[in-house]
Motif scaffolding. Structure first.
Motif, PDB file in Angstrom:
ATOM      1  N   VAL A  71       0.853  -1.194   0.000  1.00 36.70           N
ATOM      2  CA  VAL A  71       0.000   0.000   0.000  1.00 36.70           C
ATOM      3  C   VAL A  71       0.887   1.241   0.000  1.00 36.70           C
ATOM      4  CG1 VAL A  71      -1.795   1.296   1.192  1.00 36.70           C
ATOM      5  CG2 VAL A  71      -1.813  -1.208   1.274  1.00 36.70           C
ATOM      6  N   ALA A  72       0.694   2.098  -0.978  1.00 41.48           N
ATOM      7  CA  ALA A  72       1.489   3.327  -1.070  1.00 41.48           C
ATOM      8  C   ALA A  72       1.233   4.205   0.154  1.00 41.48           C
ATOM      9  CB  ALA A  72       1.123   4.085  -2.342  1.00 41.48           C
ATOM     10  N   PRO A  73       2.269   4.810   0.733  1.00 43.63           N
ATOM     11  CA  PRO A  73       2.113   5.610   1.952  1.00 43.63           C
ATOM     12  C   PRO A  73       1.139   6.772   1.807  1.00 43.63           C
ATOM     13  CG  PRO A  73       4.278   5.962   0.948  1.00 43.63           C
ATOM     14  CD  PRO A  73       3.675   4.785   0.270  1.00 43.63           C
ATOM     15  N   GLU A  74       1.029   7.327   0.601  1.00 46.68           N
ATOM     16  CA  GLU A  74       0.109   8.448   0.376  1.00 46.68           C
ATOM     17  C   GLU A  74      -1.347   8.065   0.670  1.00 46.68           C
ATOM     18  OE1 GLU A  74       3.744   8.954  -2.150  1.00 46.68           O
ATOM     19  OE2 GLU A  74       2.322   7.318  -1.757  1.00 46.68           O
ATOM     20  N   SER A  75      -1.626   6.773   0.658  1.00 45.33           N
ATOM     21  CA  SER A  75      -2.995   6.285   0.859  1.00 45.33           C
ATOM     22  C   SER A  75      -3.551   6.603   2.246  1.00 45.33           C
ATOM     23  CB  SER A  75      -3.043   4.770   0.630  1.00 45.33           C
ATOM     24  OG  SER A  75      -2.577   4.427  -0.658  1.00 45.33           O
ATOM     25  N   TYR A  76      -2.678   6.914   3.187  1.00 46.33           N
ATOM     26  CA  TYR A  76      -3.122   7.194   4.559  1.00 46.33           C
ATOM     27  C   TYR A  76      -3.168   8.687   4.862  1.00 46.33           C
ATOM     28  CZ  TYR A  76      -1.954   2.248   4.862  1.00 46.33           C
ATOM     29  OH  TYR A  76      -1.887   0.891   4.630  1.00 46.33           O
ATOM     30  N   SER A  77      -3.039   9.494   3.820  1.00 45.94           N
ATOM     31  CA  SER A  77      -2.924  10.939   4.003  1.00 45.94           C
ATOM     32  C   SER A  77      -4.154  11.590   4.616  1.00 45.94           C
ATOM     33  CB  SER A  77      -2.628  11.617   2.659  1.00 45.94           C
ATOM     34  OG  SER A  77      -1.383  11.200   2.161  1.00 45.94           O
ATOM     35  N   SER A  78      -5.335  11.073   4.296  1.00 46.79           N
ATOM     36  CA  SER A  78      -6.564  11.731   4.743  1.00 46.79           C
ATOM     37  C   SER A  78      -6.672  11.785   6.264  1.00 46.79           C
ATOM     38  CB  SER A  78      -7.786  11.016   4.157  1.00 46.79           C
ATOM     39  OG  SER A  78      -8.975  11.651   4.574  1.00 46.79           O
ATOM     40  N   ASN A 201     -14.258  -1.779   6.127  1.00 47.29           N
ATOM     41  CA  ASN A 201     -13.507  -2.940   5.629  1.00 47.29           C
ATOM     42  C   ASN A 201     -12.006  -2.699   5.765  1.00 47.29           C
ATOM     43  OD1 ASN A 201     -12.985  -1.151   3.541  1.00 47.29           O
ATOM     44  ND2 ASN A 201     -13.888  -2.413   1.936  1.00 47.29           N
ATOM     45  N   HIS A 202     -11.208  -3.612   5.241  1.00 48.41           N
ATOM     46  CA  HIS A 202      -9.756  -3.551   5.413  1.00 48.41           C
ATOM     47  C   HIS A 202      -9.147  -2.357   4.685  1.00 48.41           C
ATOM     48  CE1 HIS A 202      -6.110  -5.723   6.696  1.00 48.41           C
ATOM     49  NE2 HIS A 202      -5.544  -5.254   5.598  1.00 48.41           N
ATOM     50  N   ALA A 203      -9.550  -2.160   3.435  1.00 43.75           N
ATOM     51  CA  ALA A 203      -8.979  -1.084   2.628  1.00 43.75           C
ATOM     52  C   ALA A 203      -9.386   0.292   3.135  1.00 43.75           C
ATOM     53  CB  ALA A 203      -9.395  -1.236   1.166  1.00 43.75           C
ATOM     54  N   GLY A 204     -10.467   0.341   3.887  1.00 42.08           N
ATOM     55  CA  GLY A 204     -10.965   1.626   4.370  1.00 42.08           C
ATOM     56  C   GLY A 204     -10.108   2.277   5.431  1.00 42.08           C
ATOM     57  N   PHE A 205      -9.081   1.562   5.920  1.00 43.55           N
ATOM     58  CA  PHE A 205      -8.159   2.188   6.867  1.00 43.55           C
ATOM     59  C   PHE A 205      -7.166   3.088   6.139  1.00 43.55           C
ATOM     60  CE2 PHE A 205      -9.674  -1.354   9.488  1.00 43.55           C
ATOM     61  CZ  PHE A 205     -10.004  -0.659  10.631  1.00 43.55           C
ATOM     62  N   GLY A 206      -7.191   2.997   4.825  1.00 46.96           N
ATOM     63  CA  GLY A 206      -6.461   3.913   3.980  1.00 46.96           C
ATOM     64  C   GLY A 206      -7.431   4.433   2.941  1.00 46.96           C
ATOM     65  N   SER A 207      -6.903   4.977   1.876  1.00 49.31           N
ATOM     66  CA  SER A 207      -7.744   5.449   0.782  1.00 49.31           C
ATOM     67  C   SER A 207      -7.073   5.055  -0.522  1.00 49.31           C
ATOM     68  CB  SER A 207      -7.928   6.973   0.874  1.00 49.31           C
ATOM     69  OG  SER A 207      -8.776   7.445  -0.148  1.00 49.31           O
ATOM     70  N   TYR A 208      -7.312   3.804  -0.931  1.00 45.77           N
ATOM     71  CA  TYR A 208      -6.666   3.267  -2.135  1.00 45.77           C
ATOM     72  C   TYR A 208      -7.575   2.351  -2.947  1.00 45.77           C
ATOM     73  CZ  TYR A 208      -5.673  -0.544   1.250  1.00 45.77           C
ATOM     74  OH  TYR A 208      -5.761  -1.532   2.217  1.00 45.77           O
ATOM     75  N   GLY A 209      -8.862   2.493  -2.752  1.00 46.48           N
ATOM     76  CA  GLY A 209      -9.796   1.698  -3.533  1.00 46.48           C
ATOM     77  C   GLY A 209      -9.976   0.304  -2.970  1.00 46.48           C
ATOM     78  N   ALA A 210     -10.525  -0.585  -3.803  1.00 49.39           N
ATOM     79  CA  ALA A 210     -10.825  -1.950  -3.368  1.00 49.39           C
ATOM     80  C   ALA A 210      -9.555  -2.791  -3.243  1.00 49.39           C
ATOM     81  CB  ALA A 210     -11.777  -2.604  -4.362  1.00 49.39           C
ATOM     82  N   GLN A 211      -9.553  -3.692  -2.276  1.00 52.43           N
ATOM     83  CA  GLN A 211      -8.429  -4.609  -2.075  1.00 52.43           C
ATOM     84  C   GLN A 211      -8.891  -6.035  -2.342  1.00 52.43           C
ATOM     85  OE1 GLN A 211      -6.108  -3.861   1.392  1.00 52.43           O
ATOM     86  NE2 GLN A 211      -4.971  -5.780   1.283  1.00 52.43           N
ATOM     87  N   LYS A 212      -8.063  -6.804  -2.990  1.00 52.13           N
ATOM     88  CA  LYS A 212      -8.393  -8.175  -3.349  1.00 52.13           C
ATOM     89  C   LYS A 212      -8.751  -8.984  -2.108  1.00 52.13           C
ATOM     90  CE  LYS A 212      -6.573 -12.201  -5.833  1.00 52.13           C
ATOM     91  NZ  LYS A 212      -5.395 -12.766  -6.556  1.00 52.13           N
ATOM     92  N   GLY A 213      -9.887  -9.673  -2.154  1.00 49.33           N
ATOM     93  CA  GLY A 213     -10.314 -10.538  -1.072  1.00 49.33           C
ATOM     94  C   GLY A 213     -11.030  -9.836   0.057  1.00 49.33           C
ATOM     95  N   ASP A 214     -11.168  -8.518  -0.033  1.00 49.21           N
ATOM     96  CA  ASP A 214     -11.777  -7.745   1.046  1.00 49.21           C
ATOM     97  C   ASP A 214     -13.300  -7.793   0.961  1.00 49.21           C
ATOM     98  OD1 ASP A 214     -11.869  -6.158   3.283  1.00 49.21           O
ATOM     99  OD2 ASP A 214     -11.183  -4.326   2.293  1.00 49.21           O
ATOM    100  N   GLY A 215     -13.962  -7.516   2.087  1.00 49.14           N
ATOM    101  CA  GLY A 215     -15.406  -7.395   2.094  1.00 49.14           C
ATOM    102  C   GLY A 215     -15.833  -6.030   1.593  1.00 49.14           C
ATOM    103  N   LYS A 216     -17.106  -5.882   1.341  1.00 51.55           N
ATOM    104  CA  LYS A 216     -17.626  -4.628   0.815  1.00 51.55           C
ATOM    105  C   LYS A 216     -17.953  -3.662   1.942  1.00 51.55           C
ATOM    106  CE  LYS A 216     -21.262  -2.729  -2.160  1.00 51.55           C
ATOM    107  NZ  LYS A 216     -20.293  -1.937  -2.951  1.00 51.55           N
ATOM    108  N   SER A 217     -17.469  -2.462   1.829  1.00 47.62           N
ATOM    109  CA  SER A 217     -17.766  -1.437   2.820  1.00 47.62           C
ATOM    110  C   SER A 217     -19.161  -0.874   2.574  1.00 47.62           C
ATOM    111  CB  SER A 217     -16.746  -0.302   2.737  1.00 47.62           C
ATOM    112  OG  SER A 217     -17.083   0.740   3.633  1.00 47.62           O
ATOM    113  N   THR A 218     -19.879  -0.605   3.645  1.00 48.27           N
ATOM    114  CA  THR A 218     -21.210  -0.015   3.528  1.00 48.27           C
ATOM    115  C   THR A 218     -21.225   1.425   4.051  1.00 48.27           C
ATOM    116  OG1 THR A 218     -21.843  -0.929   5.684  1.00 48.27           O
ATOM    117  CG2 THR A 218     -22.322  -2.272   3.730  1.00 48.27           C
ATOM    118  N   ILE A 219     -20.044   1.979   4.258  1.00 49.00           N
ATOM    119  CA  ILE A 219     -19.937   3.366   4.725  1.00 49.00           C
ATOM    120  C   ILE A 219     -18.987   4.131   3.805  1.00 49.00           C
ATOM    121  CG2 ILE A 219     -20.415   2.800   7.143  1.00 49.00           C
ATOM    122  CD1 ILE A 219     -17.412   2.871   7.684  1.00 49.00           C
TER     123      ILE A 219
END
Length: 239
Positions: A71-78, A201-219
């Motif tokens: 995961v690129a470090p910029e993904s956690y900028s928000s 979901n897992h990818a939602g702790f950053g901001s980099y779109g969908a991650q393979k094998g992850d569940g769907k975020s509802t927020i």
């Protein structure tokens, strides 16, 4: 050319091809930040070792953060920017090939520049494992550790550390190994604060779109919730 030299040359060429192909493959697998995260990252101070979001309150501890694997470090900028605006400086470490396991002690570079500053360690996914190992060996002025969809392994056990720990997970995370997560609780202090983000979901702790094998975020505000929960926990650790 002697036969053994030809064989050696073939082996070397083969290794170069394999390694080069492997590096190229890893680059295609890296998760890139969203446009919004990228724009925020452009406001940070950047070096070859980290992204830095300054915080104005020198009485508050700085945060050293280990990104998740690939995961690129910029993904956690928000969320990092929000936390920094509240006074906590945030260093998001940059890793070789975006793999913290290849530079687990990179946090030492921050400590060498800020030797008199209290600090908090954090990490996402595999980055959290590396952060816990770093915490195990660098506990001078360490004021807390937080895990985003992560946990310590035996080498990074914090069970004997008298420090605040936050374990933040998400309801729809399908990447986190739940069995390993439960077993790893024995490596955490008994007063660990366990929290879960509903609908995240897992990818939602950053901001980099969908991650393979992850569940769907509802927020759609998980980064905001991460920032709010971190700030609430940090306030308690800094009292």
């Amino acid at each position: 050319m002697k036969k053994w030299k030809k064989i050696l040359l073939i082996v070397v060429i083969g290794l170069v091809v394999v390694i080069g192909g492997g590096l190229a493959y890893l680059k295609t697998q890296t998760y890139s930040p969203t446009n919004n995260a990228e724009q925020i990252a452009e406001k940070a101070e950047s070096s070859s070792d980290w992204l830095y979001f300054p915080g104005e309150d020198k009485s508050k501890p700085m945060i050293i953060f280990y990104p998740g694997a690939l995961v690129a470090p910029e993904s956690y900028s928000s969320w990092a920017q929000t936390v920094a605006k509240a006074g906590y400086p945030v260093y998001i470490l940059k890793m070789p090939l975006d793999l913290a396991v290849l530079a687990p002690n990179r946090g030492e570079k921050v400590l060498s520049e800020q030797s008199n500053r209290d600090y908090i360690l954090g990490g996402h996914s595999l980055g959290g494992v590396m952060a816990s190992r770093f915490a195990q060996e660098h506990d001078k002025q360490l004021k807390g550790v937080f895990f985003l969809a992560s946990y310590p392994d035996e080498k990074g056990s914090l069970a004997d550390k008298n420090i605040p720990v936050l374990s933040l997970t998400a309801e729809n995370d399908q990447v986190l190994n739940k069995d390993a997560y439960q077993k790893a609780k024995k490596e955490l202090p008994k007063n660990t604060d366990y929290q879960e983000i509903a609908g995240g979901n897992h990818a939602g702790f950053g901001s980099y779109g969908a991650q393979k094998g992850d569940g769907k975020s509802t927020i759609n505000d998980q980064n905001q919730q991460v920032a709010e929960r971190l700030l609430s926990w940090l306030k308690k650790t800094n009292e």
